[in-house]
Write an enzyme that holds these catalytic residues in place. Structure first.
Site, PDB file in Angstrom:
ATOM      1  N   ARG A  64      34.634  28.121  -5.530  1.00  0.00           N
ATOM      2  CA  ARG A  64      36.042  28.238  -5.131  1.00  0.00           C
ATOM      3  C   ARG A  64      36.270  29.391  -4.178  1.00  0.00           C
ATOM      4  O   ARG A  64      36.966  29.265  -3.184  1.00  0.00           O
ATOM      5  CB  ARG A  64      36.872  28.504  -6.372  1.00  0.00           C
ATOM      6  CG  ARG A  64      37.666  27.333  -6.803  1.00  0.00           C
ATOM      7  CD  ARG A  64      38.351  27.795  -8.002  1.00  0.00           C
ATOM      8  NE  ARG A  64      39.757  27.998  -7.713  1.00  0.00           N
ATOM      9  CZ  ARG A  64      40.661  27.502  -8.533  1.00  0.00           C
ATOM     10  NH1 ARG A  64      40.282  26.784  -9.555  1.00  0.00           N
ATOM     11  NH2 ARG A  64      41.914  27.732  -8.302  1.00  0.00           N
ATOM     12  N   ASP A 102      34.888  28.463  -0.894  1.00  0.00           N
ATOM     13  CA  ASP A 102      35.768  27.524  -0.193  1.00  0.00           C
ATOM     14  C   ASP A 102      36.955  28.241   0.425  1.00  0.00           C
ATOM     15  O   ASP A 102      37.403  27.898   1.513  1.00  0.00           O
ATOM     16  CB  ASP A 102      36.271  26.431  -1.149  1.00  0.00           C
ATOM     17  CG  ASP A 102      35.148  25.486  -1.541  1.00  0.00           C
ATOM     18  OD1 ASP A 102      34.109  25.487  -0.845  1.00  0.00           O
ATOM     19  OD2 ASP A 102      35.301  24.759  -2.534  1.00  0.00           O
ATOM     20  N   SER A 152      -3.264  18.590  10.621  1.00  0.00           N
ATOM     21  CA  SER A 152      -3.188  18.499   9.164  1.00  0.00           C
ATOM     22  C   SER A 152      -4.259  19.413   8.565  1.00  0.00           C
ATOM     23  O   SER A 152      -4.955  20.124   9.283  1.00  0.00           O
ATOM     24  CB  SER A 152      -3.332  17.062   8.702  1.00  0.00           C
ATOM     25  OG  SER A 152      -4.449  16.492   9.305  1.00  0.00           O
ATOM     26  N   LEU A 153      -4.376  19.374   7.265  1.00  0.00           N
ATOM     27  CA  LEU A 153      -5.290  20.290   6.592  1.00  0.00           C
ATOM     28  C   LEU A 153      -6.415  19.527   5.935  1.00  0.00           C
ATOM     29  O   LEU A 153      -6.226  18.420   5.434  1.00  0.00           O
ATOM     30  CB  LEU A 153      -4.545  21.052   5.491  1.00  0.00           C
ATOM     31  CG  LEU A 153      -3.616  22.169   5.913  1.00  0.00           C
ATOM     32  CD1 LEU A 153      -2.868  22.691   4.701  1.00  0.00           C
ATOM     33  CD2 LEU A 153      -4.418  23.289   6.554  1.00  0.00           C
ATOM     34  N   LYS A 196       1.829  24.213  -1.418  1.00  0.00           N
ATOM     35  CA  LYS A 196       1.880  23.159  -0.411  1.00  0.00           C
ATOM     36  C   LYS A 196       3.087  22.316  -0.769  1.00  0.00           C
ATOM     37  O   LYS A 196       3.096  21.626  -1.790  1.00  0.00           O
ATOM     38  CB  LYS A 196       0.598  22.336  -0.459  1.00  0.00           C
ATOM     39  CG  LYS A 196       0.527  21.264   0.605  1.00  0.00           C
ATOM     40  CD  LYS A 196      -0.862  20.641   0.626  1.00  0.00           C
ATOM     41  CE  LYS A 196      -1.033  19.683   1.795  1.00  0.00           C
ATOM     42  NZ  LYS A 196      -0.004  18.672   1.883  1.00  0.00           N
ATOM     43  N   LYS A 248      -5.099  30.145   3.063  1.00  0.00           N
ATOM     44  CA  LYS A 248      -5.194  30.479   4.488  1.00  0.00           C
ATOM     45  C   LYS A 248      -5.871  31.830   4.654  1.00  0.00           C
ATOM     46  O   LYS A 248      -5.614  32.752   3.869  1.00  0.00           O
ATOM     47  CB  LYS A 248      -3.796  30.577   5.113  1.00  0.00           C
ATOM     48  CG  LYS A 248      -2.996  29.298   5.024  1.00  0.00           C
ATOM     49  CD  LYS A 248      -1.567  29.483   5.527  1.00  0.00           C
ATOM     50  CE  LYS A 248      -0.823  28.155   5.384  1.00  0.00           C
ATOM     51  NZ  LYS A 248       0.603  28.268   5.684  1.00  0.00           N
ATOM     52  N   CYS A 269      22.617 -16.006 -16.439  1.00  0.00           N
ATOM     53  CA  CYS A 269      23.523 -17.162 -16.362  1.00  0.00           C
ATOM     54  C   CYS A 269      22.775 -18.478 -16.200  1.00  0.00           C
ATOM     55  O   CYS A 269      23.385 -19.544 -16.215  1.00  0.00           O
ATOM     56  CB  CYS A 269      24.527 -16.985 -15.236  1.00  0.00           C
ATOM     57  SG  CYS A 269      23.797 -17.093 -13.591  1.00  0.00           S
ATOM     58  N   CYS A 278      20.121 -13.850  -7.957  1.00  0.00           N
ATOM     59  CA  CYS A 278      20.947 -14.876  -8.558  1.00  0.00           C
ATOM     60  C   CYS A 278      22.096 -15.154  -7.597  1.00  0.00           C
ATOM     61  O   CYS A 278      22.863 -14.258  -7.276  1.00  0.00           O
ATOM     62  CB  CYS A 278      21.481 -14.376  -9.902  1.00  0.00           C
ATOM     63  SG  CYS A 278      22.756 -15.470 -10.554  1.00  0.00           S
TER      64      CYS A 278
HETATM   65  S1  IVH Z   1      -0.338  25.122   6.723  1.00  0.00           S
HETATM   66  C1  IVH Z   1      -2.546  23.758  10.906  1.00  0.00           C
HETATM   67  N1  IVH Z   1       1.159  25.524   4.652  1.00  0.00           N
HETATM   68  O1  IVH Z   1       0.894  19.931   4.548  1.00  0.00           O
HETATM   69  C2  IVH Z   1      -1.966  23.195   9.660  1.00  0.00           C
HETATM   70  N2  IVH Z   1       1.039  23.309   5.466  1.00  0.00           N
HETATM   71  O2  IVH Z   1      -1.708  18.448   4.927  1.00  0.00           O
HETATM   72  C3  IVH Z   1      -1.430  24.306   8.836  1.00  0.00           C
HETATM   73  N3  IVH Z   1       2.412  21.712   4.210  1.00  0.00           N
HETATM   74  O3  IVH Z   1       0.783  19.712   8.061  1.00  0.00           O
HETATM   75  C4  IVH Z   1      -0.736  23.768   7.687  1.00  0.00           C
HETATM   76  N4  IVH Z   1       3.225  23.156   2.774  1.00  0.00           N
HETATM   77  O4  IVH Z   1       3.037  19.401   6.735  1.00  0.00           O
HETATM   78  C5  IVH Z   1       0.698  24.610   5.501  1.00  0.00           C
HETATM   79  N5  IVH Z   1       2.448  26.091   2.817  1.00  0.00           N
HETATM   80  C6  IVH Z   1       2.015  25.170   3.681  1.00  0.00           C
HETATM   81  C7  IVH Z   1       2.411  23.824   3.597  1.00  0.00           C
HETATM   82  C8  IVH Z   1       1.889  22.906   4.510  1.00  0.00           C
HETATM   83  C9  IVH Z   1       3.217  21.891   3.169  1.00  0.00           C
HETATM   84  C10 IVH Z   1       2.183  20.414   4.853  1.00  0.00           C
HETATM   85  C11 IVH Z   1       2.258  20.470   6.329  1.00  0.00           C
HETATM   86  C12 IVH Z   1       0.857  20.265   6.809  1.00  0.00           C
HETATM   87  C13 IVH Z   1       0.333  19.392   5.729  1.00  0.00           C
HETATM   88  C14 IVH Z   1      -1.174  19.460   5.696  1.00  0.00           C
END
Ligand code: IVH
Length: 681
Positions: A37, A40, A85-86, A119, A289, A410, A425
């Site tokens: 509230r 708002d 991707s990873l 992740k 990482k 029915c 149906c």
């Molecule tokens: S690092 C160079 N950190 O998972 C790629 N990715 O399977 C570095 N994702 O492409 C990715 N949480 O879409 C990273 N804490 C995180 C993440 C993450 C989700 C996703 C993201 C990535 C995919 C990889």
């Protein structure tokens, strides 16, 4: 600048700062400091202030999160750097292998530190801040190019529109929906006869790519940043960069742990797995990482993956149980849905005794039979799914499941259409469909008939007292008294609560009728376009398509659905009866959308424009503006087309209304600031 304007500007600054701070606490820290509230009230004060001083409503004002009107398609944009991707693993020994490869790839004697973090299971996006402003956002797409979802990302309140860092900053983030928010939107979807989202990821990904930012704004999306790809000079390491981003007010996960060696990494991964159920969002693993940016650069990437990171995936929670029977339910739209009734089993914190089998095709693929031992999984940890069947444990007599040829309620022969998996149906009088339709009609967001519960509706339909929603208004208390557990007083209350619902505006009635593809927002737009039920009925058949397509945001599917509804003899008859029964009030013409770039501004449109005047009105309303038929005191703008009459201009001058052209209006709708005023002749 006058003293009043000066004070207004100061107050505006204060309000903006305050609202931003509260947005941050609420959406990023998940720790609100004031009640909804109070929030708002601040927001309303800001809207009022900007109404009085439209020049204060700059594009980064909190009132301007919803900008553009819907687009035909999303634009494609190139990512600053490819979104890779990873590499994945489910195995601790592979994490040790990864660490060995990292050490081998670095100069001799290097002792890399690792950052372990969740992740997130959502939809990944690239977000660009330029000159301190949220500049562009795009989906992952094919990794090289994604779709431009800037306008949609702007609606995410956890994401600041401005930050106190001027350099180019390119971030990667996950767009997610919190578990608790998904439960809410799924309940709404089910009520509208739409299929629920199977998990937050689908919900987030689907919402992110919608064409109409106004609808996106209603979805509880959040962004969680997990990487800096441009602007790493803000810090020497990934973990320090995440901390710095958080200081800048950006939403990061704040769950990273820096580890000195691989044992510490594995421990952090296990701790994360144990802890992640308490996170508001879904996670499907941990990301490990190399923390130091210069070491990341040395390690580089293969064609597909960076060599400095790896994902450790957690398995979804599963359980095994037995199928007791397979039931087939009939919904409001008539769709037959098979449901596995299970021996109750605990799974991810709840006892599961039913699992949707969705449709005939899915049952067929799994080949689920009564008596089977099955593995169930909580997809996205929400809706239990049958993921596997143990064929070896199958009772000899188990028969394959067949969708019934007749409606289980029915007895009408079911319909199927080529190319569609749905079986339904077709009997419009099927008691389950009728009861479903009436229940939907009575829901809070529709006609809000609070005394009409599901059990009562079921009885009314069974006793044939009600065959459609119009019958509700002809019910008499004497008829109800005959029903189970119904005294005189409660019968009267039911009748009164039905009678009260006559006063709902047309949008609520349209929502309650459950026209396919037309939810509450579209219903309201439709209601505003036609004003009253009687005017809706008066539209000649040949003009329906044109009138409805003129409504902002109405795509071909919606238009066709409305046309089909309005031309169907049964539904016309129903509407005519409802009209005779005095159900629904005309839609106020000047309803203002709660937010939008034109919130707090009013417009009078005159002269010849490039579009039909009605369409221009619709766009103004859709962007949160008010439309006046005449210039009066308080009208903010007169939009003057060609051949504008001198009386209108004179009226504008008298009322102090600013005159703008159509192009300026379009820019305002896009959320751009107003150009400097030119003196009016
Ligand atoms: S690092 C160079 N950190 O998972 C790629 N990715 O399977 C570095 N994702 O492409 C990715 N949480 O879409 C990273 N804490 C995180 C993440 C993450 C989700 C996703 C993201 C990535 C995919 C990889």
């Amino acid at each position: 600048m006058s003293r009043a304007a000066d004070a207004a500007r100061k107050r505006h600054e204060e309000l903006v700062a305050e609202i931003r701070a509260h947005d941050y606490r609420y959406y990023v820290l998940d720790d609100p400091a004031i009640s909804d509230r109070e929030y708002d009230a601040l927001y309303r004060e800001l809207v009022e202030l900007e109404k009085e001083y439209p020049e204060l409503a700059t594009p980064d004002s909190p009132t301007r999160r919803v900008g553009m009107s819907p687009r035909g398609a999303l634009r494609t944009v190139r990512h600053v750097a490819p979104m890779m991707s990873l590499d994945n693993t489910y195995d601790e020994t592979e994490v040790r292998d990864f660490a060995r490869r990292v050490v081998a790839g670095l100069p001799a004697g290097a002792r890399p530190r690792y950052c372990v973090e969740p992740k997130l299971d959502g939809a990944s996006v690239e977000i660009l801040y330029r000159e301190g402003r949220l500049h562009e956002a795009s989906t992952r797409g094919d990794g090289e190019h994604g779709e431009d979802v800037t306008e949609n990302l702007r609606t995410i309140r956890s994401l600041p529109l401005t930050i106190d860092y001027r350099g180019p900053l390119t971030l990667r983030a996950e767009v997610v929906i919190f578990r608790r928010d998904l439960d809410r939107i799924n309940a709404e979807r089910v009520a509208l006869g739409e299929p629920p989202f199977a998990n937050p990821r689908n919900a987030a990904a689907g919402s992110l790519r919608m064409l109409d930012p106004r609808i996106v704004a209603r979805r509880p999306l959040r962004a969680v940043v997990w990487q800096v790809v441009e602007g790493p000079e803000i810090a020497p390491s990934h973990s320090a960069a995440l901390d710095r981003l958080a200081e800048l007010g950006l939403p990061t996960h704040r769950k990273h742990v820096v580890c000195d060696d691989v044992d510490a990494v594995l421990e952090a991964v296990r701790a994360l797995d144990a802890d992640r159920k308490s996170y508001p969002y879904e996670t499907d693993g941990a990301v490990i990482k190399v923390d130091d940016f210069s070491q990341q650069a040395i390690l580089g990437a293969t064609a597909k993956f960076p060599r400095w990171a790896i994902a450790y995936k957690f398995g979804a929670e599963r359980a095994t149980t037995r199928v007791v029977r397979i039931e087939v339910g009939v919904g409001r739209t008539g769709t037959l849905t098979p449901v596995a009734v299970l021996e109750p089993v605990r799974l991810a914190g709840t006892v599961v005794s039913r699992a949707s089998l969705h449709n005939e095709q899915i049952v067929g693929q799994l080949d689920v039979r009564v008596g089977d031992r099955v593995t169930i999984e909580k997809a996205g940890e929400i809706i239990p799914q049958v993921v596997a069947v143990d064929v070896s444990a199958r009772p000899a007599a188990a028969e394959p499941f067949r969708m019934p040829e007749h409606c289980p309620t029915c007895g009408t022969r079911v319909s199927r259409s080529d190319g569609e998996v749905a079986v339904w149906c077709p009997n419009p009088h099927c008691p389950d469909k009728v009861a479903g339709a009436i229940f939907h009609f009575s829901r809070r967001f529709a006609m809000d008939i609070d005394r009409l519960g599901e059990a009562l509706i079921e009885q009314l339909v069974k006793k044939n007292l009600v065959r459609d929603v119009a019958d509700l208004y002809e019910l008499r208390a004497e008829q109800l008294v005959e029903l189970e557990r119904m005294g005189k007083k409660s019968a009267e209350n039911v009748i009164e609560s039905i009678a009260k619902s006559r006063e709902r505006t047309l949008d609520r009635l349209l929502t309650g009728l459950g026209i396919e593809h037309v939810g509450p927002v579209a219903s309201r737009q439709l209601a505003e376009a036609v004003h009253s039920l009687e005017e809706l009925l008066a539209i000649p058949e040949s003009e329906i398509t044109e009138r409805v397509s003129a409504i902002a945001g109405f795509g071909p599917k919606m238009v066709e659905s409305v046309r089909a509804f309005l031309t169907d003899p049964e539904s016309r008859k129903l509407l005519e009866r409802l009209s005779k029964l005095g159900v629904s009030r005309p839609q106020p013409r000047h309803t203002v959308a709660a937010s939008g770039p034109l919130a707090g501004m009013s417009f009078c449109v005159t002269g010849v424009l490039s579009r039909k005047r009605e369409d221009v009105h619709a766009s103004i309303r859709a962007a949160g503006g008010e439309v006046h038929d005449k210039v009066k005191s308080g009208t903010t703008f007169l939009v003057a087309g060609e051949k504008v009459g001198s009386t209108k201009l004179a009226a504008a001058k008298k009322a102090g209304t600013r005159v703008i052209d159509e192009a300026t209006l379009e820019r305002l709708i896009q959320g751009e600031p107003l150009p400097e005023a030119t003196p009016q002749a």
